[in-house]
Design a protein around this motif. Structure first.
Motif, PDB file in Angstrom:
ATOM      1  N   MET A   1       0.855  -1.186   0.000  1.00  0.00           N
ATOM      2  CA  MET A   1       0.000   0.000   0.000  1.00  0.00           C
ATOM      3  C   MET A   1       0.891   1.235   0.000  1.00  0.00           C
ATOM      4  N   VAL A   2       0.577   2.166  -0.837  1.00  0.00           N
ATOM      5  CA  VAL A   2       1.396   3.380  -0.976  1.00  0.00           C
ATOM      6  C   VAL A   2       0.860   4.482  -0.085  1.00  0.00           C
ATOM      7  N   ARG A   4       0.063   7.972   0.091  1.00  0.00           N
ATOM      8  CA  ARG A   4      -0.068   8.993  -0.949  1.00  0.00           C
ATOM      9  C   ARG A   4       0.132  10.400  -0.409  1.00  0.00           C
ATOM     10  N   ARG A   5       0.490  10.494   0.850  1.00  0.00           N
ATOM     11  CA  ARG A   5       0.688  11.838   1.408  1.00  0.00           C
ATOM     12  C   ARG A   5       2.137  12.257   1.187  1.00  0.00           C
ATOM     13  N   LEU A   6       2.538  12.344  -0.084  1.00  0.00           N
ATOM     14  CA  LEU A   6       3.942  12.625  -0.381  1.00  0.00           C
ATOM     15  C   LEU A   6       4.119  14.023  -0.939  1.00  0.00           C
ATOM     16  N   ARG A   8       5.233  16.319  -3.920  1.00  0.00           N
ATOM     17  CA  ARG A   8       4.925  17.376  -4.870  1.00  0.00           C
ATOM     18  C   ARG A   8       3.430  17.606  -5.025  1.00  0.00           C
ATOM     19  N   PRO A  10      -0.059  18.733  -6.756  1.00  0.00           N
ATOM     20  CA  PRO A  10      -0.455  18.646  -8.166  1.00  0.00           C
ATOM     21  C   PRO A  10      -0.607  20.027  -8.783  1.00  0.00           C
TER      22      PRO A  10
ATOM     23  N   SER B   8     -11.189  10.789   6.292  1.00  0.00           N
ATOM     24  CA  SER B   8      -9.958  11.316   6.879  1.00  0.00           C
ATOM     25  C   SER B   8      -9.046  11.896   5.800  1.00  0.00           C
ATOM     26  N   LEU B   9      -9.366  11.643   4.538  1.00  0.00           N
ATOM     27  CA  LEU B   9      -8.540  12.163   3.442  1.00  0.00           C
ATOM     28  C   LEU B   9      -9.198  13.393   2.841  1.00  0.00           C
ATOM     29  N   ARG B  12      -6.793  17.188  -1.466  1.00  0.00           N
ATOM     30  CA  ARG B  12      -5.451  17.120  -2.028  1.00  0.00           C
ATOM     31  C   ARG B  12      -4.829  15.750  -1.814  1.00  0.00           C
ATOM     32  N   GLU B  13      -5.228  15.084  -0.733  1.00  0.00           N
ATOM     33  CA  GLU B  13      -4.555  13.845  -0.413  1.00  0.00           C
ATOM     34  C   GLU B  13      -5.189  12.638  -1.090  1.00  0.00           C
ATOM     35  N   GLU B  15      -5.321  12.316  -4.177  1.00  0.00           N
ATOM     36  CA  GLU B  15      -4.605  12.122  -5.427  1.00  0.00           C
ATOM     37  C   GLU B  15      -3.196  11.613  -5.156  1.00  0.00           C
ATOM     38  N   ARG B  17       0.453  11.564  -5.356  1.00  0.00           N
ATOM     39  CA  ARG B  17       1.405  12.599  -5.712  1.00  0.00           C
ATOM     40  C   ARG B  17       2.719  12.006  -6.177  1.00  0.00           C
ATOM     41  N   ARG B  18       2.767  10.670  -6.228  1.00  0.00           N
ATOM     42  CA  ARG B  18       4.034  10.065  -6.604  1.00  0.00           C
ATOM     43  C   ARG B  18       4.350  10.350  -8.053  1.00  0.00           C
ATOM     44  N   ASP B  19       5.612  10.428  -8.342  1.00  0.00           N
ATOM     45  CA  ASP B  19       6.045  10.535  -9.710  1.00  0.00           C
ATOM     46  C   ASP B  19       5.707   9.219 -10.422  1.00  0.00           C
ATOM     47  N   GLU B  24       5.034   0.827  -9.344  1.00  0.00           N
ATOM     48  CA  GLU B  24       5.594  -0.521  -9.467  1.00  0.00           C
ATOM     49  C   GLU B  24       4.996  -1.238 -10.666  1.00  0.00           C
ATOM     50  N   LYS B 600      -2.415  11.886 -12.858  1.00  0.00           N
ATOM     51  CA  LYS B 600      -2.133  11.012 -11.720  1.00  0.00           C
ATOM     52  C   LYS B 600      -3.437  10.378 -11.231  1.00  0.00           C
ATOM     53  N   GLU B 662     -11.647   1.571  -0.744  1.00  0.00           N
ATOM     54  CA  GLU B 662     -10.459   1.545  -1.597  1.00  0.00           C
ATOM     55  C   GLU B 662     -10.199   0.154  -2.149  1.00  0.00           C
ATOM     56  N   GLY B 668       1.153  -1.045  -7.082  1.00  0.00           N
ATOM     57  CA  GLY B 668       1.359  -0.601  -5.701  1.00  0.00           C
ATOM     58  C   GLY B 668       0.419   0.491  -5.273  1.00  0.00           C
ATOM     59  N   ILE B 669      -0.678   0.657  -5.979  1.00  0.00           N
ATOM     60  CA  ILE B 669      -1.616   1.748  -5.697  1.00  0.00           C
ATOM     61  C   ILE B 669      -2.993   1.212  -5.331  1.00  0.00           C
ATOM     62  N   SER B 670      -3.593   1.859  -4.335  1.00  0.00           N
ATOM     63  CA  SER B 670      -5.010   1.628  -4.033  1.00  0.00           C
ATOM     64  C   SER B 670      -5.756   2.936  -4.234  1.00  0.00           C
ATOM     65  N   PRO B 672      -9.743   5.016  -4.104  1.00  0.00           N
ATOM     66  CA  PRO B 672     -11.146   4.964  -3.702  1.00  0.00           C
ATOM     67  C   PRO B 672     -12.029   4.606  -4.889  1.00  0.00           C
TER      68      PRO B 672
END
Lengths: 124, 865
Positions: A1-2, A4-6, A8, A10, B8-9, B12-13, B15, B17-19, B24, B600, B662, B668-670, B672
């Motif tokens: 599980m990633v 996502r609170r990283l 950069r 958007p 709780s999200l 902005r969160e 989405e 944000r990983r490059d 994976e 993204k 979710e 490696g992504i989940s 909603p």
């Protein structure tokens, strides 16, 4: 599980769209304002000099509003919230800048009509 | 405000944000057994007669394109009839009355029933494939659009067989089309028939805007979007701003014809020229609405055939955007001879010349790309049609510059020179790219490609026939032959030219006939079974990935503009399910929603499958309008009720709620499976619809001010008794603001998940009542002041504001009602809230529009008078 609170954030959608379209939006407003001003001022009986001055003023204003983006796309992009990878942001800046340059040309071309054609005279 | 299924999200969160480089992908494991079988089951197309309930974009797209092409053939037959009549002077092959109907139906069919639907159909069919989306975001909306179009379109076209076809030209100028000069129902068939096309086009535009901005594959940022997607995005945006003007115009004309409200009658303060402004504000962007998708298709084909990326890709994007904007500044060039002041004409003449620059950018980019292929550019039927397009469209563009010059237009307006010009740009700019598209993309949807050998015959017959038919018309026009004449006298210098044009038209038709024969022999759509050849052109874009009824086996991670060229293993990886969403984690039809700019992943959209509610809604809506046209009011009312029931059943099935929360989509992504708020595709669709409504209202404001400029004598001044006392509009405004406040309050009162709240239903219902009361008060205030809609243009415009408010209030009542009922039965809460948000957005827009109207109608005369 990633997680996502990283890092950069958007790019902002509205900001990016506005950034891309800025020049043409201003041209559109200058075009509309010139057409409406000419119609309205003719109806009010204004002199040709007043009408020409109004159109010249609108043209100068339009160019002044567009020019910063054409000259400083990086600054404008930051203001608009355009982020993303370097290549992607580069393409968007190219587009926005070219749109701005085209729009300056169009705004001047639109305003030139006032120099060449008399106001309020019927076309045919 | 919570936006995802997990409160709780925040926005902005939700989405990622990983490059994209950190995802994976490809998934290393082999996929579980039964995954593909489940996808096949979920995406299966209905069989037999139930195919009419299908919503898959491939089915809808082929049906849509087929219907549009059929209209092209039908309108083409009408053209041959016209050319036969004009082949020799003094001919009586057709009567004058029938000729008028034929050229009107030819133009209307080509512009409204063929050109726009054809490019929209290509968007429906190709965009999801190019964006590797499993379908468009609102599949039933596209299906509704096609059924409304098919029913309305065929009903309209059939009027030619019953002497009921409109006969005022495809542009239906007033005062010719007012009741006084067009007493029959002919004009009404045009007005109401066009209504379907308008609904259909706007539904398609909503779909395309949301689809291109929100359902691209992960990694496909705006900068990496295929050029056809850019073209369609701008096409859709243009529809959103242009179509409302003609919608308003058709409403005004139908209301004047039916009830005598004098919008276009000069001696009651109206102006026939208002129709021209409204029509051409739509009509000019319309031709670029038709051209831009074709240009996008050409860009894709040129790049593939040149085996290299487009030169000047970014400049082509600039050109598409520039064309879209400039096209809205040209409309008066259709009205140069109407006596508008010279300086006003100059603005439009300047813009008409300026629009050549972005077109030129595209043409030079294509030529440069072909030249840069260094001899590797493949000559085949698709590329022949592209080269033919380049040649013909450029000639049309040159004559366009000529007619952009006001003095030239004074000479050639309403002559065959203009007919030649627009056929060069439309047939060159859209029909030739369409045929290139047929030959290029048929292998994507058919078990057999079309014949290359026969295709060359098709091309050369069409190319030669076109020039033989239309080039002489430049000369015919310069020699003075007017448009829309059913015959001409002998010996004025037009005889030979017309005969040559007629021969050319038949040669062109022969080319089309050969194509139709080949189509019947070869085209076997894969939707009926089997598979298509794998990427026969070795193209670089995603529509050539291996696909089945579920589109691609997995949704690829994209890292460039030509993924199939830059990621050689991509097809294999995608087919093995090693990219995103290789399964159906919710058990429903799904695709990934990504962020508009960066691409993204944000959430999974759960889309509806086949159904009949949208079909019934389309058929009964069409029937309602058609029955009204022939004055069968009771039956029309029954169809209206049936349509409303169908819409209710359709909308009740929307907003399915948070579901499973979710889900793992691979890489490696989940994500909603439910989204509300500004990231939601439903929110975006409603915003687009609001922009359409605002454009419609802006057209009304323009019309109001225009008629005031033209006929100030019928407008009341500040002291006039025709203006209601200020207390009434203020009271009406108070009711509107209160209604908006109640809708806001309802949002605050939404209960936690799993609970019900009658208070929400009460607030929403009360808001609806207040809006109706505000509208009623507004109407009454003018009525009691003695203003009547048929008295003069001022009266007509006062009540027209109420009409526009009224139709919006009806839509708001529908949405508020659905949301209220959902809150009572427990299908609306703080998380499960999309139906509330959509109702709220439209309610607030409605309130804003009503307030603007109150200020305009009650305030402007007090200030201007």
């Amino acid at each position: 599980m990633v997680d996502r609170r990283l890092q950069r954030p958007p790019s902002t959608t509205i900001g990016t769209i506005l950034f891309l379209l800025w020049g043409l939006v201003i041209w559109g407003l200058q075009f509309s304002a010139s057409y409406l001003a000419h119609t309205w001022l003719c109806r009010l009986g204004a002199s040709a000099a007043v009408i020409d001055a109004a159109i010249a003023g609108l043209t100068v204003l339009a160019v002044a509003l567009i020019a910063p983006l054409a000259l400083q796309p990086d600054w404008s992009a930051r203001l608009a919230g355009v982020r993303g990878g370097e290549a992607d942001a580069g393409h968007l800046k190219t587009v926005a800048r070219a749109v701005a340059l085209l729009s300056i040309l169009a705004a001047v071309w639109t305003g030139l009509g006032a120099l060449m054609v008399e106001a309020c005279v019927l076309g045919r | 405000m919570a936006t995802s299924a997990d409160p709780s999200l925040d926005d902005r969160e939700t989405e990622s944000r990983r490059d994209p480089a950190d995802y994976e992908i490809p998934n290393p494991q082999p996929r579980p057994q039964g995954e593909e079988e489940e996808l096949l089951r979920i995406w299966a197309r209905p069989r037999g007669w139930r195919i009419i309930s299908a919503v898959n974009n491939t089915v809808v797209g082929i049906g849509y394109l087929g219907a549009a092409f059929l209209f092209f053939l039908l309108a083409g037959v009408l053209a041959l009839l016209m050319r036969t009549q004009l082949a020799v002077p003094g001919n009586d092959f057709l009567s004058q009355e029938l000729y008028n109907q034929i050229f009107t139906v030819h133009g209307t069919t080509m512009m409204f029933l063929f050109a726009v639907p054809a490019v929209e159909a290509l968007g429906v069919m190709l965009l999801p494939q190019m964006l590797a989306a499993r379908d468009l975001p609102f599949p039933r909306l596209s299906a509704f659009a096609i059924w409304a179009y098919v029913v309305g379109g065929f009903a309209f076209f059939s009027t030619i067989f019953f002497d009921l076809a409109p006969d005022g030209g495809w542009f239906m100028y007033t005062p010719l089309t007012l009741k006084e000069f067009s007493p029959g129902d002919n004009a009404d068939f045009w007005l109401l028939g066009i209504g379907f096309i308008e609904i259909s086009a706007i539904a398609g535009a909503v779909e395309i805007v949301v689809g291109t901005l929100k359902t691209r594959p992960p990694g496909m940022s705006l900068a990496k979007m295929p050029i056809f997607a850019w073209a369609m995005l701008i096409f859709a945006a243009m529809i959103i701003f242009a179509f409302p003007a003609v919608i308003l115009g058709t409403m005004l004309l139908e209301i004047e014809r039916s009830f005598g409200w004098p919008f276009f009658t000069a001696d009651k303060g109206g102006d026939p020229l208002l129709w021209q402004h409204l029509f051409w504000f739509f009509g000019h962007p319309e031709v670029y609405i038709i051209f831009l998708p074709a240009a996008g298709l050409v860009s894709m084909i040129v790049s593939t055939m040149a085996r290299r990326p487009l030169i000047g890709h970014d400049l082509i994007v600039v050109a598409l955007i520039g064309t879209g904007f400039f096209s809205f500044g040209l409309w008066v060039h259709h009205m140069f001879t109407t006596g508008i002041p010279s300086l006003s004409l100059a603005f439009f003449s300047a813009a008409s010349m300026a629009v050549a620059i972005p077109s030129g950018i595209q043409v030079f980019s294509w030529i440069a790309t072909i030249a840069a292929s260094k001899g590797k550019f493949r000559i085949n039927t698709p590329s022949l049609f592209v080269l033919g397009f380049l040649f013909i469209f450029t000639i049309g563009g040159l004559t366009g510059i000529m007619v952009a010059l006001v003095p030239v237009d004074f000479q050639v307006h309403d002559t065959y020179f203009v007919v030649a010009h627009f056929h060069y740009v439309l047939i060159g700019g859209m029909v030739f790219p369409l045929f290139a598209t047929f030959y290029y993309w048929t292998p994507m949807v058919s078990r057999n490609p079309l014949s290359e050998r026969v295709g060359r015959w098709v091309f050369w017959l069409m190319f030669a026939g076109f020039h033989i038919a239309f080039f002489p018309m430049h000369l015919t026009g310069l020699r003075g032959m007017p448009r829309r004449v059913w015959t001409y006298p002998e010996g004025v210098g037009w005889d030979t030219l017309n005969m040559v044009s007629t021969i050319g038209a038949y040669i062109f038709a022969a080319g089309v006939l050969v194509f139709v024969v080949d189509l019947i022999r070869r085209f076997r759509p894969v939707i009926t079974g089997g598979s298509s050849p794998d990427n026969p052109w070795q193209a670089g874009t995603l529509e050539w990935l291996p696909s089945d009824v579920y589109s691609t086996r997995s949704i690829p991670l994209v890292t460039s503009r030509e993924p199939l060229w830059d990621q050689p293993n991509l097809s294999k990886e995608v087919e093995e399910g090693r990219h995103f969403l290789p399964n159906a984690p919710t058990g429903e039809r799904e695709t990934i929603v990504t962020s508009a700019v960066d691409g993204k992943p944000q959430y999974i959209i759960r889309m509806p499958g086949p159904g009949f509610a949208h079909v019934a809604a389309a058929v009964f809506t069409a029937a309602f309008f058609l029955l009204l046209t022939v004055k069968m009011v009771t039956l029309a009312a029954a169809c209206a009720v049936a349509a409303v029931v169908a819409f209710l059943l359709w909308s009740w099935g929307l907003d399915k709620g948070p579901g499973k929360g979710e889900v793992d989509i691979g890489g490696g992504i989940s994500l909603p499976t439910y989204m509300s708020g500004p990231s939601s595709h439903a929110w975006w669709a409603m915003v687009v619809l609001i922009i359409v409504a605002a454009s419609l209202y802006l057209s009304y404001v323009f019309s109001y001010l225009y008629l005031w400029v033209v006929s100030p004598q019928v407008w009341p001044d500040a002291a006039s008794s025709a203006l209601p006392d200020a207390v009434w509009p203020l009271a009406s405004a108070g009711l509107v603001i209160a209604a908006a406040g109640l809708v806001l309050a309802a949002g605050r009162l939404l209960p936690p998940p799993g609970r019900k709240s009658p208070a929400v239903a009460v607030c929403l219902a009360l808001a609806g009542v207040l809006l109706v009361a505000a509208l009623g008060l507004n109407i009454w205030s003018h009525w009691q002041a003695g203003v009547r809609p048929a008295q003069d243009a001022y009266g007509a415009m006062v009540y027209m504001a109420a009409v526009l408010d009224g139709q919006l209030v009806l839509a708001v009542l529908f949405l508020l009602g659905v949301a209220a009922v959902r809150s009572v039965v427990g299908r609306l809460d703080r998380v499960w809230r999309v139906s509330y948000e959509n109702a709220a957005l439209l309610s607030w827009y409605c309130a804003a529009q009503m307030l603007v109207g109150l200020v305009l109608v009650n305030g402007f005369p007090r200030v201007a008078g």
